[in-house]
Design a protein around this motif. Structure first.
Motif, PDB file in Angstrom:
ATOM      1  N   THR A 141      38.605  30.310  51.902  1.00  0.00           N
ATOM      2  CA  THR A 141      39.026  31.377  52.822  1.00  0.00           C
ATOM      3  C   THR A 141      38.678  31.076  54.279  1.00  0.00           C
ATOM      4  O   THR A 141      38.499  31.992  55.083  1.00  0.00           O
ATOM      5  N   LEU A 142      38.603  29.806  54.638  1.00  0.00           N
ATOM      6  CA  LEU A 142      38.387  29.440  56.037  1.00  0.00           C
ATOM      7  C   LEU A 142      39.703  29.616  56.798  1.00  0.00           C
ATOM      8  O   LEU A 142      40.465  28.676  57.025  1.00  0.00           O
ATOM      9  N   ILE A 143      39.968  30.872  57.159  1.00  0.00           N
ATOM     10  CA  ILE A 143      41.204  31.262  57.836  1.00  0.00           C
ATOM     11  C   ILE A 143      40.790  32.119  59.036  1.00  0.00           C
ATOM     12  O   ILE A 143      40.147  33.153  58.858  1.00  0.00           O
ATOM     13  N   GLN A 163      46.032  38.654  53.670  1.00  0.00           N
ATOM     14  CA  GLN A 163      47.343  38.352  53.080  1.00  0.00           C
ATOM     15  C   GLN A 163      47.267  37.106  52.203  1.00  0.00           C
ATOM     16  O   GLN A 163      47.819  37.074  51.087  1.00  0.00           O
ATOM     17  N   ALA A 164      46.584  36.069  52.689  1.00  0.00           N
ATOM     18  CA  ALA A 164      46.488  34.813  51.934  1.00  0.00           C
ATOM     19  C   ALA A 164      45.661  34.998  50.669  1.00  0.00           C
ATOM     20  O   ALA A 164      46.007  34.469  49.603  1.00  0.00           O
ATOM     21  N   THR A 165      44.570  35.767  50.775  1.00  0.00           N
ATOM     22  CA  THR A 165      43.734  36.013  49.593  1.00  0.00           C
ATOM     23  C   THR A 165      44.517  36.804  48.556  1.00  0.00           C
ATOM     24  O   THR A 165      44.441  36.512  47.348  1.00  0.00           O
ATOM     25  N   ASN A 205      50.423  29.960  53.261  1.00  0.00           N
ATOM     26  CA  ASN A 205      51.814  29.970  52.818  1.00  0.00           C
ATOM     27  C   ASN A 205      51.863  30.281  51.321  1.00  0.00           C
ATOM     28  O   ASN A 205      51.376  29.483  50.512  1.00  0.00           O
ATOM     29  N   PRO A 206      52.444  31.423  50.909  1.00  0.00           N
ATOM     30  CA  PRO A 206      52.449  31.782  49.483  1.00  0.00           C
ATOM     31  C   PRO A 206      53.055  30.704  48.589  1.00  0.00           C
ATOM     32  O   PRO A 206      52.549  30.463  47.485  1.00  0.00           O
ATOM     33  N   GLU A 246      52.020  26.322  44.689  1.00  0.00           N
ATOM     34  CA  GLU A 246      52.163  24.887  44.405  1.00  0.00           C
ATOM     35  C   GLU A 246      50.812  24.248  44.109  1.00  0.00           C
ATOM     36  O   GLU A 246      50.677  23.431  43.191  1.00  0.00           O
ATOM     37  N   ASN A 247      49.782  24.634  44.878  1.00  0.00           N
ATOM     38  CA  ASN A 247      48.459  24.037  44.702  1.00  0.00           C
ATOM     39  C   ASN A 247      47.798  24.438  43.385  1.00  0.00           C
ATOM     40  O   ASN A 247      46.817  23.820  42.970  1.00  0.00           O
TER      41      ASN A 247
END
Length: 312
Positions: free
Chosen positions: A27-29, A37-39, A265-266, A271-272
Motif C-alpha cells: 500500500t505504498l501509494i 480505491q486501490a485497496t 490499476n484494477p 493480472e498480478n
C-alpha cells in the motif's frame, strides 16, 4: 508450502505456525483517496494479504477500504492477513506500544497479524519522520539498539493484539544478530528481492530458521535495468502465455518466498494475482541464465527508503 498450478492462494508456514499468504498487496501509494480505491480493488480481486506502514501515512485509507469490505459482508477478518510497520523514529522501547496502538486505530483493527520494524536504523525520536540536521543529514538515534526495539516487539506479542513480528530492509548479518538473541523469532523478513537480486544466501538462512522471506519491489519497481524486459523472462513469458510480470511473480512463489506488488490499476491488480506454476526448466533458466545483479533501493545502507519521497 504446497505449490498448486494456480499460485494465488499459496500460504507459507513459519516456525511459529503463522500461516502467511505468499501473495501480498503493498500500500505504498501517496494519495489516500487512491490508496482506498486501490485497496478496495485488491480485496475485490482476491488479495488477502495487505502490507501497510506508519511511514506511508495512509493507514486510515487502507482501514476504510477494509471496513467497507467487512460491512458489505465480502470479507471476514479471519481471512485477511495485515502487516504494518514501526517507523525509525519510534525505536525507543517506550515509543513502540503507542506507535503500534496508533496503527491499530488508524487501520480500525483490534489485532495486527505481523508487526515489522521498518528498518534497522533508529532516527531521532519525535513527530518528524525524517529528522535532518542543518546540512541535510539524517539524525540517527544512538540511544537505542535494534535488540532493545525487538524486545519491545516481543512484549507486544505477549500482551496480545500482535500475532507475529518481523523485520524489514535488513541484511543477513543484522538478521543473524536478532535470531541469536530473540525470545520470539521473526516470522517474516521483508527485503528487496527479484530476479536481479535473488538474495539466495538470505533466503537459505530464512528457510533454515523457519522465517518467511517476503520480497518487495518484486518486479523491479520499473527502474533501469528493467527486470520485466530481461530476455530470459520475456522468452519464458511467450512460451507459457503469461506476462513477464506474471512470470517474475510465479518465480518468487515457487522459490519459496512471499511477495508484494503494488498498483493503482484494477486490471493490473487482477493480472498480478493471476499467476500459475512455471515449468521446472523455466525455473532453472531463471536461476542459471539471468546474470544481472542490481539493488534498486539503498535503504539497507541508510534507513532512508528509496521509494518514498522525503515529503510524502
Amino acid at each position: 508450502m504446497t505449490i498448486s498450478d494456480s499460485l494465488r492462494d499459496t500460504r507459507i508456514l513459519t516456525h511459529g505456525s503463522v500461516s502467511i499468504p505468499a501473495v501480498g498487496f503493498g500500500t505504498l501509494i501517496p494519495d489516500p483517496v487512491v490508496t482506498k480505491q486501490a485497496t478496495k480493488a485488491a480485496l475485490e480481486a482476491g488479495f488477502r494479504h495487505l502490507d501497510c506502514a506508519e511511514r506511508y501515512r495512509n493507514e486510515a485509507a487502507v482501514g476504510d477500504a477494509i471496513q467497507d469490505a467487512f460491512k458489505a459482508g465480502t470479507l471476514r477478518r479471519q481471512d485477511l492477513f495485515v502487516t504494518t510497520k514501526l517507523w525509525n523514529t519510534n525505536h525507543r522501547p517506550e515509543r513502540v506500544k503507542p506507535a503500534f496502538d496508533a496503527s491499530r486505530r488508524r487501520l480500525g483493527l483490534d489485532d495486527i497479524d505481523c508487526y515489522i520494524i521498518h528498518t534497522p536504523f533508529a532516527f531521532q525520536p519525535g513527530d518528524d519522520q525524517d529528522p535532518r540536521d542543518a546540512s541535510g543529514q539524517v539524525i540517527y538515534d544512538s540511544g537505542v539498539t535494534l535488540v532493545e526495539t525487538w524486545q519491545a516487539l516481543e512484549r507486544l506479542v505477549d500482551e496480545g493484539h500482535c500475532k507475529s513480528i518481523g523485520l524489514s530492509d535488513i541484511t543477513l548479518e543484522k538478521l543473524r544478530e536478532i535470531v541469536a538473541v530473540a525470545r520470539i523469532r521473526p516470522a517474516m523478513v521483508q527485503v528487496e528481492a527479484h530476479p536481479y537480486l535473488p538474495e539466495r544466501e538470505l533466503l537459505d538462512f530464512c528457510r533454515t530458521h523457519g522465517i518467511v522471506l517476503q520480497a518487495f519491489a518484486a518486479l523491479g519497481h520499473a527502474m533501469e535495468p528493467r527486470v520485466l524486459e530481461d530476455p530470459v523472462i520475456t522468452a519464458i513469458a511467450r512460451r507459457v502465455h503469461k506476462t513477464p510480470a506474471q512470470v517474475a511473480l510465479a518465480w518468487a512463489v515457487q522459490r519459496g518466498t512471499a511477495f508484494l506488488t503494488t498498483s493503482t490499476n484494477p486490471g493490473r491488480i487482477r493480472e498480478n494475482l493471476d499467476i500459475s506454476a512455471l515449468p521446472e526448466d523455466a525455473m532453472r533458466q531463471m536461476r542459471d541464465e539471468i546474470t544481472t545483479n542490481v539493488r534498486f533501493n539503498a535503504v539497507v545502507e541508510t534507513g532512508v527508503p528509496g521509494f518514498i519521497s522525503r515529503t510524502g
